[in-house]
Design a protein around this motif. Structure first.
Motif, PDB file in Angstrom:
ATOM      1  N   ASN A   1     -52.346 -76.939   7.726  1.00 62.77           N
ATOM      2  CA  ASN A   1     -51.900 -77.945   8.686  1.00 62.77           C
ATOM      3  C   ASN A   1     -52.993 -78.962   9.005  1.00 62.77           C
ATOM      4  O   ASN A   1     -53.061 -79.491  10.113  1.00 62.77           O
ATOM      5  N   GLY A   2     -53.854 -79.218   8.028  1.00 68.75           N
ATOM      6  CA  GLY A   2     -54.877 -80.237   8.173  1.00 68.75           C
ATOM      7  C   GLY A   2     -55.894 -79.940   9.250  1.00 68.75           C
ATOM      8  O   GLY A   2     -56.417 -80.865   9.877  1.00 68.75           O
ATOM      9  N   GLY A   3     -56.180 -78.671   9.468  1.00 72.68           N
ATOM     10  CA  GLY A   3     -57.183 -78.287  10.448  1.00 72.68           C
ATOM     11  C   GLY A   3     -56.689 -78.263  11.873  1.00 72.68           C
ATOM     12  O   GLY A   3     -57.478 -78.080  12.796  1.00 72.68           O
ATOM     13  N   VAL A   4     -55.386 -78.397  12.069  1.00 80.88           N
ATOM     14  CA  VAL A   4     -54.803 -78.401  13.413  1.00 80.88           C
ATOM     15  C   VAL A   4     -53.819 -77.238  13.529  1.00 80.88           C
ATOM     16  O   VAL A   4     -52.940 -77.068  12.675  1.00 80.88           O
ATOM     17  N   ALA A   5     -53.958 -76.446  14.571  1.00 80.70           N
ATOM     18  CA  ALA A   5     -53.035 -75.334  14.783  1.00 80.70           C
ATOM     19  C   ALA A   5     -51.667 -75.874  15.192  1.00 80.70           C
ATOM     20  O   ALA A   5     -51.582 -76.699  16.105  1.00 80.70           O
ATOM     21  N   PRO A   6     -50.596 -75.473  14.521  1.00 80.21           N
ATOM     22  CA  PRO A   6     -49.260 -75.983  14.860  1.00 80.21           C
ATOM     23  C   PRO A   6     -48.821 -75.514  16.243  1.00 80.21           C
ATOM     24  O   PRO A   6     -49.141 -74.407  16.673  1.00 80.21           O
ATOM     25  N   GLU A   7     -48.085 -76.376  16.932  1.00 76.31           N
ATOM     26  CA  GLU A   7     -47.655 -76.057  18.284  1.00 76.31           C
ATOM     27  C   GLU A   7     -46.687 -74.888  18.334  1.00 76.31           C
ATOM     28  O   GLU A   7     -46.649 -74.145  19.304  1.00 76.31           O
ATOM     29  N   ASN A   8     -45.895 -74.698  17.291  1.00 75.17           N
ATOM     30  CA  ASN A   8     -44.906 -73.635  17.274  1.00 75.17           C
ATOM     31  C   ASN A   8     -45.359 -72.462  16.416  1.00 75.17           C
ATOM     32  O   ASN A   8     -44.564 -71.825  15.742  1.00 75.17           O
ATOM     33  N   ALA A   9     -46.649 -72.145  16.474  1.00 74.32           N
ATOM     34  CA  ALA A   9     -47.197 -71.077  15.639  1.00 74.32           C
ATOM     35  C   ALA A   9     -46.598 -69.721  15.967  1.00 74.32           C
ATOM     36  O   ALA A   9     -46.651 -68.798  15.172  1.00 74.32           O
ATOM     37  N   GLY A  10     -46.029 -69.580  17.143  1.00 75.79           N
ATOM     38  CA  GLY A  10     -45.444 -68.296  17.512  1.00 75.79           C
ATOM     39  C   GLY A  10     -43.980 -68.171  17.173  1.00 75.79           C
ATOM     40  O   GLY A  10     -43.364 -67.142  17.419  1.00 75.79           O
ATOM     41  N   ASP A  11     -43.381 -69.232  16.627  1.00 75.20           N
ATOM     42  CA  ASP A  11     -41.959 -69.187  16.297  1.00 75.20           C
ATOM     43  C   ASP A  11     -41.692 -68.166  15.200  1.00 75.20           C
ATOM     44  O   ASP A  11     -42.464 -68.019  14.252  1.00 75.20           O
ATOM     45  N   GLU A  12     -40.574 -67.464  15.320  1.00 81.59           N
ATOM     46  CA  GLU A  12     -40.178 -66.476  14.333  1.00 81.59           C
ATOM     47  C   GLU A  12     -39.338 -67.129  13.239  1.00 81.59           C
ATOM     48  O   GLU A  12     -38.617 -68.090  13.478  1.00 81.59           O
ATOM     49  N   THR A  13     -39.423 -66.589  12.034  1.00 79.79           N
ATOM     50  CA  THR A  13     -38.518 -66.988  10.959  1.00 79.79           C
ATOM     51  C   THR A  13     -37.916 -65.727  10.373  1.00 79.79           C
ATOM     52  O   THR A  13     -38.459 -64.652  10.499  1.00 79.79           O
ATOM     53  N   GLY A  14     -36.775 -65.866   9.714  1.00 81.94           N
ATOM     54  CA  GLY A  14     -36.142 -64.699   9.134  1.00 81.94           C
ATOM     55  C   GLY A  14     -35.525 -63.806  10.205  1.00 81.94           C
ATOM     56  O   GLY A  14     -35.053 -64.277  11.236  1.00 81.94           O
TER      57      GLY A  14
END
Length: 339
Positions: A73-86
């Protein structure tokens, strides 16, 4: 098709990472550094990247996943890093309200996931394991839940007595989850010590604890026991001789008890997991003969499950949702057993 505009997170599936133009090269580079190829991740493409930390059995620190996310992510932590998938666990509020359930092997893996699920669904859980520190960690993680801990060895009768005493007058359910692997040795290589230890923990411990709780269940005319068997308990496979025999024994224990106690209101079932990302290591030095058979066999696993996914199967069988189910050996293996 991968949405390239969506940020990659620890909870993005491994397949999403591999198919992503930024994430794919990062994961493949990680594999190359460890001497593995992309094909090794085929059974786990549907799992979150985060699960690699558990599956590595301590070889991969959390910082590796964190670094991959930052790089992708270009050195930036995504805001929704805690979102679940699957798949996402769906807790049924109040399903175990007023119930007391004993869970062995509760300090980690499947046992911990079962204990957490029952506690979040309103049950009182008596958690059992040999690790006091990890049991305390479980209890601390759910401060508002009804969790009692018993540090004990299910192969010792004195500890069995302590577990039953902690359960109290009413024990509604028992999940015999505690178990160990073997060294994958074929019969002619299996040593007495390995045989005795695996049979004691995987089979005899569950027998003794079930024997101890059944009288209270019979007195109430109700109760549910769920044993953890294995795909190795359904057929001969590349698992070691001791482990395979122990899990076949669990199947027999389950069916016998279901037949004997079904008319008196008790339900006894088993779950037979396939590949599960619990990080349970083999015992001792892995057999060379067993390892030679293990690799090709494991390549046929259609998918690897997480501990919470197995807990969903086990908690279902413990609950009244399984009211008409008795004596079932439920494969929870992504279809592996039908191949």
């Amino acid at each position: 098709m991968v949405d390239e505009s969506a940020p990659l997170t620890p909870n993005s599936t491994i397949g999403t990472w591999l198919d992503h133009p930024e994430g794919g090269p990062l994961v493949r580079g990680l594999l190359e550094a460890s001497g593995a190829g992309e094909e090794s991740l085929a059974p786990v493409r549907g799992l979150p990247l985060q699960q690699l930390v558990v599956m590595s059995q301590g070889q991969m620190p959390q910082s590796v996943v964190d670094d991959l996310v930052m790089q992708a992510n270009g050195g930036v932590a995504p805001e929704n890093a805690g979102d679940e998938t699957g798949w996402v666990e769906q807790v049924t509020s109040g399903r175990f309200s007023g119930r007391t359930v004993i869970v062995t092997g509760a300090a980690s893996g499947i046992g911990r996931a079962v204990a957490e699920r029952i506690a979040r669904e309103g049950g009182r859980v008596v958690t059992v394991d040999i690790s006091a520190d990890r049991l305390q960690d479980l209890s601390s993680s759910l401060p508002d839940a009804k969790i009692d801990t018993v540090v004990g060895d299910i192969t010792k009768q004195s500890d069995i007595d302590s577990i039953v005493a902690a359960g109290g007058e009413r024990i509604d359910g028992l999940a015999n989850v505690a178990g160990i692997n073997d060294d994958f040795s074929p019969l002619h290589e299996t040593e007495d010590a390995m045989w005795d230890r695996v049979i004691a923990i995987n089979l005899t411990g569950g027998f003794k604890l079930s024997r101890a709780v059944i009288p209270a269940m019979l007195e109430r005319g109700a109760g549910a026991i769920v044993n953890v068997a294995s795909e190795a308990g359904l057929r001969g496979n590349a698992s070691g001789n001791a482990y395979t025999v122990s899990k076949h024994g669990v199947v027999g224990l389950t069916r016998s008890a279901a037949f004997m106690y079904g008319p008196q209101g008790l339900r006894v079932n088993a779950v037979a997991p396939g590949g599960v990302a619990t990080g349970i290591p083999p015992q001792g030095e892995t057999s060379e003969a067993g390892s030679a058979r293990l690799g090709p066999f494991q390549s046929a696993i259609p998918t690897i499950a997480t501990a919470p996914q197995l807990a969903a199967s086990i908690s279902f069988l413990l609950s009244d949702d399984a009211v008409n189910i008795n004596g079932v050996i439920l494969p929870s293996d992504g279809g592996w057993s039908v191949q």
